[in-house]
Write a protein that holds these residues in place. Sequence first.
Motif, short mmCIF file in Angstrom:
data_model
loop_
_atom_site.label_atom_id
_atom_site.label_comp_id
_atom_site.label_asym_id
_atom_site.label_seq_id
_atom_site.Cartn_x
_atom_site.Cartn_y
_atom_site.Cartn_z
N GLY A 40 0.51 -1.08 -0.37
CA GLY A 40 -0.09 -0.49 -0.19
C GLY A 40 0.55 1.33 -0.11
N ASP A 41 -0.08 2.37 0.22
CA ASP A 41 0.78 3.61 0.75
C ASP A 41 1.98 3.93 1.66
OD1 ASP A 41 1.71 6.34 0.62
OD2 ASP A 41 -0.30 6.82 -0.13
N VAL A 42 2.67 2.85 1.97
CA VAL A 42 3.46 3.10 2.58
C VAL A 42 3.98 4.37 3.12
CG1 VAL A 42 6.58 2.12 3.71
CG2 VAL A 42 5.14 1.11 2.35
N LEU A 43 4.84 5.35 2.53
CA LEU A 43 5.18 6.98 2.60
C LEU A 43 3.63 7.01 3.38
CD1 LEU A 43 6.83 7.85 -0.12
CD2 LEU A 43 7.80 6.93 1.65
N ARG A 44 2.68 7.57 3.20
CA ARG A 44 1.16 7.88 3.95
C ARG A 44 1.35 7.47 5.76
NH1 ARG A 44 -4.38 8.22 2.79
NH2 ARG A 44 -5.16 9.63 4.06
N ARG A 45 1.36 6.21 5.04
CA ARG A 45 1.24 5.21 6.76
C ARG A 45 2.73 5.36 7.51
NH1 ARG A 45 1.71 0.77 4.09
NH2 ARG A 45 -0.62 0.57 4.18
N PHE A 46 3.61 6.17 7.14
CA PHE A 46 4.81 6.26 7.93
C PHE A 46 4.49 7.58 8.64
CE2 PHE A 46 8.80 4.36 6.01
CZ PHE A 46 8.06 2.31 6.51
N ASN A 47 3.57 8.24 8.01
CA ASN A 47 3.14 9.56 8.00
C ASN A 47 2.08 9.54 8.96
OD1 ASN A 47 5.48 12.33 6.98
ND2 ASN A 47 4.35 11.32 5.32
N HIS A 48 1.77 9.18 9.64
CA HIS A 48 0.74 8.55 9.67
C HIS A 48 1.17 7.63 11.27
CE1 HIS A 48 -3.51 8.61 7.83
NE2 HIS A 48 -2.65 9.17 7.10
N LEU A 49 1.50 6.85 11.54
CA LEU A 49 2.54 6.48 12.09
C LEU A 49 3.40 7.13 12.97
CD1 LEU A 49 4.12 4.30 14.19
CD2 LEU A 49 5.88 4.19 12.29
N TYR A 50 3.87 8.48 12.57
CA TYR A 50 4.76 9.62 13.34
C TYR A 50 3.64 10.13 14.00
CZ TYR A 50 7.01 14.27 13.64
OH TYR A 50 7.25 15.15 14.27
N PHE A 51 2.28 10.91 13.44
CA PHE A 51 1.38 11.67 14.42
C PHE A 51 1.01 10.84 15.83
CE2 PHE A 51 1.32 13.99 10.41
CZ PHE A 51 1.63 15.10 11.09
N HIS A 52 1.06 9.04 15.46
CA HIS A 52 0.42 8.87 16.41
C HIS A 52 1.33 8.02 17.21
CE1 HIS A 52 -2.03 4.78 18.05
NE2 HIS A 52 -0.28 4.08 17.70
N LEU A 53 2.50 7.56 17.06
CA LEU A 53 3.82 7.79 18.19
C LEU A 53 3.66 9.67 18.93
CD1 LEU A 53 6.34 6.05 16.39
CD2 LEU A 53 4.50 5.19 17.99
N HIS A 103 1.26 -3.78 19.36
CA HIS A 103 0.24 -3.27 19.52
C HIS A 103 -0.11 -2.74 18.12
CE1 HIS A 103 -3.92 -1.73 20.61
NE2 HIS A 103 -2.67 -0.59 20.95
N VAL A 104 0.65 -1.48 18.11
CA VAL A 104 0.50 -0.69 16.96
C VAL A 104 0.74 -1.30 15.75
CG1 VAL A 104 2.06 1.58 16.35
CG2 VAL A 104 1.66 1.77 18.58
N GLU A 105 1.84 -1.81 15.12
CA GLU A 105 2.38 -3.19 13.98
C GLU A 105 0.44 -3.78 13.84
OE1 GLU A 105 6.60 -4.76 13.67
OE2 GLU A 105 4.30 -5.88 14.88
N LYS A 106 -0.09 -4.58 14.74
CA LYS A 106 -1.06 -4.45 14.80
C LYS A 106 -2.27 -3.63 14.44
CE LYS A 106 -4.49 -8.34 16.86
NZ LYS A 106 -4.04 -9.00 17.27
N LYS A 107 -2.89 -2.67 14.95
CA LYS A 107 -3.39 -1.44 14.89
C LYS A 107 -3.54 -0.59 13.17
CE LYS A 107 -4.68 3.49 16.61
NZ LYS A 107 -5.79 2.94 17.50
N PHE A 108 -2.05 -0.71 12.82
CA PHE A 108 -1.52 0.08 11.22
C PHE A 108 -2.03 -1.66 10.08
CE2 PHE A 108 -0.20 3.56 13.09
CZ PHE A 108 -0.53 4.23 12.70
N ARG A 119 4.82 -7.01 3.95
CA ARG A 119 3.87 -6.36 5.56
C ARG A 119 3.30 -4.63 5.27
NH1 ARG A 119 9.36 -7.63 8.20
NH2 ARG A 119 8.60 -9.29 6.38
N THR A 120 2.70 -4.36 5.91
CA THR A 120 1.93 -3.09 5.82
C THR A 120 2.63 -2.55 6.86
OG1 THR A 120 0.16 -3.52 7.77
CG2 THR A 120 -0.60 -3.53 5.16
N LEU A 121 2.84 -2.84 8.21
CA LEU A 121 3.82 -2.04 9.25
C LEU A 121 4.40 -2.84 10.09
CD1 LEU A 121 5.45 0.96 9.91
CD2 LEU A 121 3.39 0.78 11.36
#
Length: 162
Positions: A40-53, A103-108, A119-121
Amino acid sequence: MQKKLDKNNTLIFQKNYPYFSKQKSTKPFQSTLGIGGNIGDVLRRFNHLYFHLQRSPFVDIVETSPILRNPPFGYLKQDDFHNALIIVKTCLRPKALLRYILHVEKKFGRRRSFPDAPRTLDIDMIFYETVQMDSKELTIPHPHWASRTSVIIPLTYLKTKI
């Protein structure tokens, strides 16, 4: 912005990758996390992860590396990976931090189908302070960090002392 390093590896620079915090954290422990994905859109997911963290009560982001696009290893019939490093300060001990990142991996959307699968993340704990540990659940430092381009190249772009 992108910077081609060689025929296999490209650095990607985005708003939050690289990032360096000017604020000091009060959390007592430092850990280096490796993140990766190729579905999928890994770059977007990384940005979502950044804001989640960034919103997490368990970690403070100290620094992130640029993102490295690099070929897969192990199972080769899959898309290139995007990888980066995130240095965090945390109040969690190693096994508690592991439970949190799982837990974060599963959430993503992470699903574990087979070793080295797409993998997604993926979030790996590369280092945790100067701790050396080898248990059934967790090995620190990460056993393969020194042989992985996905860790070595982003590591060279970090300012924070590991």
